[in-house]
Design an enzyme around this catalytic site. Sequence first.
Site, PDB file in Angstrom:
ATOM      1  N   GLY A 126      17.960 -60.569  -4.565  1.00  0.00           N
ATOM      2  CA  GLY A 126      17.127 -59.368  -4.416  1.00  0.00           C
ATOM      3  C   GLY A 126      15.967 -59.682  -3.490  1.00  0.00           C
ATOM      4  NE  ARG A 134       5.717 -70.466 -25.058  1.00  0.00           N
ATOM      5  CZ  ARG A 134       6.250 -70.095 -26.224  1.00  0.00           C
ATOM      6  NH1 ARG A 134       6.592 -70.998 -27.118  1.00  0.00           N
ATOM      7  NH2 ARG A 134       6.399 -68.816 -26.512  1.00  0.00           N
ATOM      8  N   GLY A 171       3.524 -65.860 -14.247  1.00  0.00           N
ATOM      9  CA  GLY A 171       4.576 -65.702 -13.241  1.00  0.00           C
ATOM     10  C   GLY A 171       4.915 -67.042 -12.596  1.00  0.00           C
ATOM     11  CD  GLU A 176       7.847 -62.709  -6.082  1.00  0.00           C
ATOM     12  OE1 GLU A 176       8.025 -62.088  -5.036  1.00  0.00           O
ATOM     13  OE2 GLU A 176       7.382 -62.185  -7.110  1.00  0.00           O
TER      14      GLU A 176
HETATM   15 MO1  MOS Z   1       9.622 -59.967  -5.362  1.00  0.00          MO
HETATM   16  S1  MOS Z   1       9.265 -59.691  -3.319  1.00  0.00           S
HETATM   17  O1  MOS Z   1       8.213 -59.202  -5.940  1.00  0.00           O
HETATM   18  O2  MOS Z   1      11.117 -59.185  -5.657  1.00  0.00           O
END
Ligand code: MOS
Length: 747
Positions: A238, A628, A702, A705
Site C-alpha cells: 500500500g 512496547r 507508531g 514508517e
Molecule cells: Mo502510510 S504513507 O501513512 O500508508
Amino acid sequence: MSAIGQPISRSDGPLKVTGGARYTADIALAGTVHAAIVHSTIANGRTISIDTSIAENSPGVLGVFTHQNMPRMNPTPNPWSHLHPYGQGYLPLQDDRIHYAGQPVALVVAATLDQATHAGTLIRIEYEARPPTVFDLRTAKADAVDPPQFLWPVASSVGDAEKAIAGASNTIEQTYTTSDRHHNQMEPHATTAVWDNDGTLTLYETTQHIFGARELVSIVLGIPMEKINVLSHFLGGGFGGKAYVWPHTLLAALAAKVLNRAVRLQLTRAQMYSMAGHQPATIQTISLAANKDGKLLGIRHDSISPTSVFDSYIEYATLSTRHLWGATGGISTNHKVVHVNRNTPTAMRSPHEALGHFALESAMDEFAYATGIDPVTVRSMNDTQIDPFSGRPFSTRAMRKCLTEGAARFGWDKRTPEPRSMRDGRYLIGQGMAAAIYTHWRWPAKARVTLNADGSALVEAGMHDLGTGTYTVMQQVAADALGLEPQKVIVRLGDTRLPTSHPAIGSTTMANAGASVLLAARAARDKAVTLVLSGHDAPFAGAEAENVEIVDGALRVANRNLNISYSELLARNGVSSLTAEADYDPVEEAKGPKAIFSFSAVFAEVRVDPDLGLVRLNRFVGAYDAGRIINPKTARSQAIGGIIWGVGQALLEQSETDPVTGRFLNRNFSGYLVPTNADIPQLDVLFLGDFDEEASPLGVKGLGELTAVSVAPAIANAVYHATGRRVRGLPITIEKLLKSGPLHKFS
Ligand code: MOS
C-alpha cells in the site's frame, strides 16, 4: 505465557505462500466483465474530438465511455483530511480538459481484458495541446505559492528563529532536494464493482481505508453509505498509495452501474505512474544556528513541492523540524507549492518525515563537521524532553538510549572522524548516522469480539492487513485479554460491514485499532466472568471477580480450586456465544497533555568504489523507540522493510519528468530502480522503547514508517565520511558523486 511479546509467525503466511490468499484482482465473480482505461498522451490542453465508433464495434465490446456519455459525478468534499479521503479533486471523464499526461480520456468495457485493451487502441482522439508546466528546481522559488492548510498548519514559528540565527556565532545554511518517487506496489490498483438488484454497490478494492472509500464513493456518486460495501482482505503493498480513492475506482463503479454487470478494472503497470498519486519532489532550505559549544539556538526550515493544477497537496517536509531538536532561540518552518501539469501527489511511506529528515539530519551532520563535534554527541546535546512546538512534555522519548545503544551496537567508537580516513582495500569506507522523530496519531476505532461455544474467539474489525501482520498481532492482543492461545483466535478484517475503524495509514494500526480489539476482548472476558460468578448455577458464586484468572480457555480461582472452561460455562448457561463490542475514542494527540512521537537513531556503513562512484551499503543498525513491541518478529520485518525502503530513497529511486511532454518517463520496474536482495546487507534492529500509556492502552507507538525515516541522511552522511563529497540531492547517484571528478582525490 503471554502471547504479546512472542515472535509469532504470521497467521496468514501459509495462505500467502500457497497462493490461497485472494487479492482484489484474484476475486472472480460469475459474469465479470473487464475494463481498460485509455489515457491522454498530452499533459495540458483539451480533447477536440474522440471517435469511438470503431472501438464500439470491436469484438466483445460492451460499452465505451468518454466525457460525452459518462454519468456526472458530485464534487469531492472539503476539507481534505485523512478521514475524508479523495486522491484528487479533479474527477475523470467529466469534461474535455486535460491537466496531466496519463489522465483517463476513455474507458472501454468488454468481455475480456484483451478485447477491452485492444478496442481502446482503436479510439481516435484529436487534441488541442498546450505546453505543459513542469516542476523545475531552477524556477521553483519564483513559481511557489502559499497553499491552504490541510493536515497541519502550513507555517510554524516558535520564539524568534530569525533573530537567533542573525545573532549566532555558528551558522550554516544549505539547500537539499529530494526527487519525485512512486509507490511501485507489487500489486497494481484494482477494483471490481458489482451492483445488486436492490441498488447496493459492492467494491472489491485495493485500499488501505475501506470506510474512506465508502464515504468518498457515497458523496461523489450520490449513493447512501449504507448501500455501499467495500472489501479488502489482503494488499500486495500500500505504502500510502492506496490510502485514498483514485479515479479508476469511480470509473469502475459507474461503468458497472450503466452496464448492469460486475466490472473489473486493474491499472496496468504503466498506468500506476499517472492514475494514482506519487511522492512529490522537494526543495528544502535549512538554516541552523548554534553557540560555540554546538547548542542549537535557531532553526529555519522551508520547503517547496509540486502539486497538480487543481489540488494543493502539501508535502509537510518541515514537520519534524518543529519537534525533533530543541533550539533555545526559536524554530520557524514554512511550506509552499508549485502547481504543475501532473496528477495530484499523495502520501508515500513515510510521507513528510522521511523527506524533511534528509534535509535536517544532513544539515546536523554538516553542522557537526563544521564545529568538530561528534555527530552522536551533537544530537545528545540538543535532545529535549519538551516538544519545542507545543511546549508539552513528550510522553516517552528514549532518544538518548537509541543514540547510546545504537552507537554501541554499531561500534561508533571505532570510527575515525576525518572524511576519507577509513578504507577496506581499494574501497572508501564511510560511517554516518541520523536520528528521527515520527508522528503518532490517536484515532477512534471499533471492534467486536465473540467467544464461541467451542472455546474459540472471533475478532472483527474494519481494519486492514497491509501485509504487515495485522491478522497476527490482533490474535495476540485478543488471546492475552481472553486467556486463550493465539491460534484459538480468528481475526476478520477488511469489510465495511465490520465495526468501523480508521485508515491503515500513518503507522496507527497497532495503537488504535489494536486498542479497540484489546477493549472488546476485555469486555468479552468480563461478560464471561459475570456469568461464572452470577450466571445460571454460577460455578464460582461467592468468589471475587478480581480473583478469577483465565488460562488456556479455562476460568479458575486458584486458591479455591475452582475451574471451568469457556465451553462448559457457555453450555451451562445455554448460550452459544458471548459477544462484546468496544468503541475506542481517544482524545486527539494534539489536544492531549503530552506530545506523543516515536524516535530512532540509525547508523550506516557504506563502501564506495573510487573508480565507479558506486555506493554499497555494508551494514546498518537501527535503534527504535516505538513504545512496547507486541510481536518482535513482525516488528523486525517492519524495520527491515523500512530500512530497505530508505535505501531506495537514498541511492536509487527517482521518477523523472520529460520537460517537453510533461510525462513521467518511468513506466515500469526496468526504468525505476528499487533495492533488491543483492543490494541489502545485514540489518541490525534494536527496540528500546517502554510501555507508553499516553500513546495507547497497548503501550505502543507508531513503528512501521519510523523505520523508513533517516535512513537516507544516515547513508548520505556516510557517503560524505567516505568520500569527502556532500551530496545534497536524493538519490545519491553515481553521476552526482562523480560530478567533480574521480574519487581518488579529496575535492
Ligand atoms: Mo502510510 S504513507 O501513512 O500508508
